[in-house]
Design a protein around this motif. Structure first.
Motif, PDB file in Angstrom:
ATOM      1  N   TRP A 235      13.089 -21.924  32.871  1.00  0.00           N
ATOM      2  CA  TRP A 235      11.674 -22.286  32.936  1.00  0.00           C
ATOM      3  C   TRP A 235      11.103 -21.780  34.250  1.00  0.00           C
ATOM      4  O   TRP A 235      11.826 -21.657  35.234  1.00  0.00           O
ATOM      5  CB  TRP A 235      11.493 -23.800  32.841  1.00  0.00           C
ATOM      6  CG  TRP A 235      11.885 -24.362  31.520  1.00  0.00           C
ATOM      7  CD1 TRP A 235      12.949 -25.180  31.272  1.00  0.00           C
ATOM      8  CD2 TRP A 235      11.238 -24.168  30.265  1.00  0.00           C
ATOM      9  NE1 TRP A 235      13.005 -25.503  29.940  1.00  0.00           N
ATOM     10  CE2 TRP A 235      11.956 -24.884  29.295  1.00  0.00           C
ATOM     11  CE3 TRP A 235      10.115 -23.444  29.851  1.00  0.00           C
ATOM     12  CZ2 TRP A 235      11.596 -24.914  27.950  1.00  0.00           C
ATOM     13  CZ3 TRP A 235       9.755 -23.474  28.512  1.00  0.00           C
ATOM     14  CH2 TRP A 235      10.488 -24.202  27.577  1.00  0.00           C
TER      15      TRP A 235
ATOM     16  N   SER B 204       7.141 -20.692  36.615  1.00  0.00           N
ATOM     17  CA  SER B 204       5.700 -20.754  36.844  1.00  0.00           C
ATOM     18  C   SER B 204       5.300 -19.537  37.660  1.00  0.00           C
ATOM     19  O   SER B 204       5.911 -19.244  38.688  1.00  0.00           O
ATOM     20  CB  SER B 204       5.319 -22.031  37.588  1.00  0.00           C
ATOM     21  OG  SER B 204       3.928 -22.052  37.843  1.00  0.00           O
TER      22      SER B 204
ATOM     23  N   ARG C 295       7.686 -28.184  40.296  1.00  0.00           N
ATOM     24  CA  ARG C 295       6.951 -29.094  39.422  1.00  0.00           C
ATOM     25  C   ARG C 295       6.204 -28.315  38.333  1.00  0.00           C
ATOM     26  O   ARG C 295       6.191 -28.710  37.174  1.00  0.00           O
ATOM     27  CB  ARG C 295       5.968 -29.955  40.216  1.00  0.00           C
ATOM     28  CG  ARG C 295       5.148 -30.822  39.292  1.00  0.00           C
ATOM     29  CD  ARG C 295       4.777 -32.182  39.781  1.00  0.00           C
ATOM     30  NE  ARG C 295       5.721 -32.914  40.549  1.00  0.00           N
ATOM     31  CZ  ARG C 295       6.693 -33.688  40.047  1.00  0.00           C
ATOM     32  NH1 ARG C 295       6.865 -33.788  38.763  1.00  0.00           N
ATOM     33  NH2 ARG C 295       7.487 -34.359  40.839  1.00  0.00           N
TER      34      ARG C 295
ATOM     35  N   MET D 203       8.583 -27.317  35.783  1.00  0.00           N
ATOM     36  CA  MET D 203       8.901 -28.491  34.964  1.00  0.00           C
ATOM     37  C   MET D 203       7.778 -28.726  33.948  1.00  0.00           C
ATOM     38  O   MET D 203       8.048 -29.068  32.793  1.00  0.00           O
ATOM     39  CB  MET D 203       9.111 -29.711  35.851  1.00  0.00           C
ATOM     40  CG  MET D 203      10.373 -29.625  36.696  1.00  0.00           C
ATOM     41  SD  MET D 203      10.476 -30.837  38.028  1.00  0.00           S
ATOM     42  CE  MET D 203      10.688 -32.356  37.118  1.00  0.00           C
ATOM     43  N   TYR D 204       6.530 -28.516  34.355  1.00  0.00           N
ATOM     44  CA  TYR D 204       5.403 -28.645  33.416  1.00  0.00           C
ATOM     45  C   TYR D 204       5.558 -27.652  32.267  1.00  0.00           C
ATOM     46  O   TYR D 204       5.292 -27.980  31.122  1.00  0.00           O
ATOM     47  CB  TYR D 204       4.071 -28.383  34.110  1.00  0.00           C
ATOM     48  CG  TYR D 204       3.627 -29.414  35.121  1.00  0.00           C
ATOM     49  CD1 TYR D 204       4.042 -30.728  35.064  1.00  0.00           C
ATOM     50  CD2 TYR D 204       2.770 -29.045  36.147  1.00  0.00           C
ATOM     51  CE1 TYR D 204       3.639 -31.654  36.007  1.00  0.00           C
ATOM     52  CE2 TYR D 204       2.339 -29.962  37.098  1.00  0.00           C
ATOM     53  CZ  TYR D 204       2.776 -31.269  37.021  1.00  0.00           C
ATOM     54  OH  TYR D 204       2.361 -32.177  37.947  1.00  0.00           O
ATOM     55  N   GLU D 205       5.992 -26.427  32.591  1.00  0.00           N
ATOM     56  CA  GLU D 205       6.161 -25.418  31.545  1.00  0.00           C
ATOM     57  C   GLU D 205       7.162 -25.880  30.491  1.00  0.00           C
ATOM     58  O   GLU D 205       7.011 -25.582  29.312  1.00  0.00           O
ATOM     59  CB  GLU D 205       6.607 -24.086  32.156  1.00  0.00           C
ATOM     60  CG  GLU D 205       6.712 -22.978  31.128  1.00  0.00           C
ATOM     61  CD  GLU D 205       7.071 -21.637  31.725  1.00  0.00           C
ATOM     62  OE1 GLU D 205       6.155 -20.808  31.899  1.00  0.00           O
ATOM     63  OE2 GLU D 205       8.270 -21.419  32.019  1.00  0.00           O
ATOM     64  N   SER D 206       8.162 -26.637  30.917  1.00  0.00           N
ATOM     65  CA  SER D 206       9.179 -27.103  29.977  1.00  0.00           C
ATOM     66  C   SER D 206       8.637 -28.149  29.008  1.00  0.00           C
ATOM     67  O   SER D 206       9.189 -28.343  27.935  1.00  0.00           O
ATOM     68  CB  SER D 206      10.365 -27.712  30.734  1.00  0.00           C
ATOM     69  OG  SER D 206      10.050 -29.014  31.214  1.00  0.00           O
TER      70      SER D 206
ATOM     71  N   ASP E  20       8.488 -32.545  31.989  1.00  0.00           N
ATOM     72  CA  ASP E  20       8.325 -32.680  33.431  1.00  0.00           C
ATOM     73  C   ASP E  20       8.715 -34.047  33.970  1.00  0.00           C
ATOM     74  O   ASP E  20       9.010 -34.172  35.150  1.00  0.00           O
ATOM     75  CB  ASP E  20       6.899 -32.327  33.852  1.00  0.00           C
ATOM     76  CG  ASP E  20       5.848 -32.907  32.949  1.00  0.00           C
ATOM     77  OD1 ASP E  20       5.206 -33.879  33.352  1.00  0.00           O
ATOM     78  OD2 ASP E  20       5.687 -32.384  31.825  1.00  0.00           O
ATOM     79  N   ASN E  21       8.746 -35.072  33.137  1.00  0.00           N
ATOM     80  CA  ASN E  21       9.165 -36.399  33.594  1.00  0.00           C
ATOM     81  C   ASN E  21      10.652 -36.652  33.374  1.00  0.00           C
ATOM     82  O   ASN E  21      11.156 -37.718  33.700  1.00  0.00           O
ATOM     83  CB  ASN E  21       8.359 -37.493  32.893  1.00  0.00           C
ATOM     84  CG  ASN E  21       6.952 -37.551  33.415  1.00  0.00           C
ATOM     85  OD1 ASN E  21       6.702 -37.280  34.573  1.00  0.00           O
ATOM     86  ND2 ASN E  21       6.024 -37.881  32.543  1.00  0.00           N
TER      87      ASN E  21
ATOM     88  N   TYR F 168      15.725 -31.943  35.449  1.00  0.00           N
ATOM     89  CA  TYR F 168      15.433 -30.905  36.439  1.00  0.00           C
ATOM     90  C   TYR F 168      15.316 -31.458  37.852  1.00  0.00           C
ATOM     91  O   TYR F 168      14.881 -30.750  38.757  1.00  0.00           O
ATOM     92  CB  TYR F 168      14.141 -30.176  36.046  1.00  0.00           C
ATOM     93  CG  TYR F 168      14.160 -29.713  34.612  1.00  0.00           C
ATOM     94  CD1 TYR F 168      15.086 -28.772  34.181  1.00  0.00           C
ATOM     95  CD2 TYR F 168      13.273 -30.228  33.676  1.00  0.00           C
ATOM     96  CE1 TYR F 168      15.130 -28.362  32.863  1.00  0.00           C
ATOM     97  CE2 TYR F 168      13.302 -29.814  32.357  1.00  0.00           C
ATOM     98  CZ  TYR F 168      14.229 -28.882  31.950  1.00  0.00           C
ATOM     99  OH  TYR F 168      14.269 -28.474  30.648  1.00  0.00           O
ATOM    100  N   ASP F 169      15.733 -32.693  38.069  1.00  0.00           N
ATOM    101  CA  ASP F 169      15.589 -33.314  39.384  1.00  0.00           C
ATOM    102  C   ASP F 169      16.286 -32.526  40.493  1.00  0.00           C
ATOM    103  O   ASP F 169      15.789 -32.462  41.610  1.00  0.00           O
ATOM    104  CB  ASP F 169      16.113 -34.752  39.374  1.00  0.00           C
ATOM    105  CG  ASP F 169      15.162 -35.717  38.688  1.00  0.00           C
ATOM    106  OD1 ASP F 169      14.025 -35.306  38.351  1.00  0.00           O
ATOM    107  OD2 ASP F 169      15.547 -36.874  38.496  1.00  0.00           O
TER     108      ASP F 169
ATOM    109  N   TYR G 250      13.683 -24.136  42.603  1.00  0.00           N
ATOM    110  CA  TYR G 250      12.698 -23.150  42.165  1.00  0.00           C
ATOM    111  C   TYR G 250      12.818 -21.921  43.054  1.00  0.00           C
ATOM    112  O   TYR G 250      12.864 -22.026  44.278  1.00  0.00           O
ATOM    113  CB  TYR G 250      11.279 -23.717  42.254  1.00  0.00           C
ATOM    114  CG  TYR G 250      10.238 -22.735  41.805  1.00  0.00           C
ATOM    115  CD1 TYR G 250      10.016 -22.497  40.460  1.00  0.00           C
ATOM    116  CD2 TYR G 250       9.492 -22.012  42.727  1.00  0.00           C
ATOM    117  CE1 TYR G 250       9.079 -21.584  40.028  1.00  0.00           C
ATOM    118  CE2 TYR G 250       8.536 -21.090  42.311  1.00  0.00           C
ATOM    119  CZ  TYR G 250       8.337 -20.887  40.963  1.00  0.00           C
ATOM    120  OH  TYR G 250       7.410 -19.968  40.553  1.00  0.00           O
TER     121      TYR G 250
END
Length: 167
Positions: free
Chosen positions: A26, A28, A43, A46-49, A52-53, A57-58, A62
């Protein structure tokens, strides 16, 4: 519709295979001044995935040079493999034999990479894999996506279901 779907499919490898190992991560892209949301960060990747919550991915890193996480994602790769298979079926149906052949080869090649690089024998499941070769300890429903994509050998499928799904 086929040509548009094919162009979308062809976007992924050049843009989301940051370490060029044939597996997708993933990501951005660089910030655009007209955008009003976060870009070019973990982050944003993570949104792309869409997850994100999720804690999956913690610990991900990146990479701003490649615009991707340094973590190949099992779910993304399984869906991409399934996409290659579905597009090969469509291409065959509409008489585009060359695309059908190439897309089927892409499906087979990615299925092989998923099985060689993303299967964790010790854990008995496919797992996200960092660029350093370590497996992510986090499990989620996306770890089962290789089953949906039809890339899992029967003995692994049985093990995944027995040890994880029915556990």
């Amino acid at each position: 519709t086929y040509n548009r779907l094919l162009r979308w499919h062809q976007w992924w490898m050049p843009n989301r295979d940051g370490n060029q190992d044939g597996l997708l991560e993933w990501g951005s892209d660089l910030p655009a001044e007209t955008l009003h949301f976060e870009t070019h960060t973990l982050r944003a990747a993570m949104y792309e995935s869409g997850l994100d919550n999720s804690p999956m991915y913690d610990e991900a890193v990146y990479n701003p040079v490649t615009n991707t996480m340094e973590l190949a994602d099992v779910g993304l790769n399984a869906l991409y493999a399934l996409d290659a298979w579905a597009l090969s079926e469509i291409a065959a149906e509409i008489g585009n034999d060359e695309d059908a052949r190439q897309l089927h080869e892409e499906f087979v090649d990615l299925a092989d990479r998923i099985n060689r690089l993303m299967w964790n024998e010790e854990a008995g499941i496919y797992q996200n894999r960092a660029w350093d070769g370590s497996f992510s300890p986090h499990l989620s429903p996306t770890n089962f996506y290789p089953l949906i994509a039809g890339v899992v050998p029967p003995e692994r499928a049985e093990r995944m279901v027995r040890e994880h799904l029915l556990n």
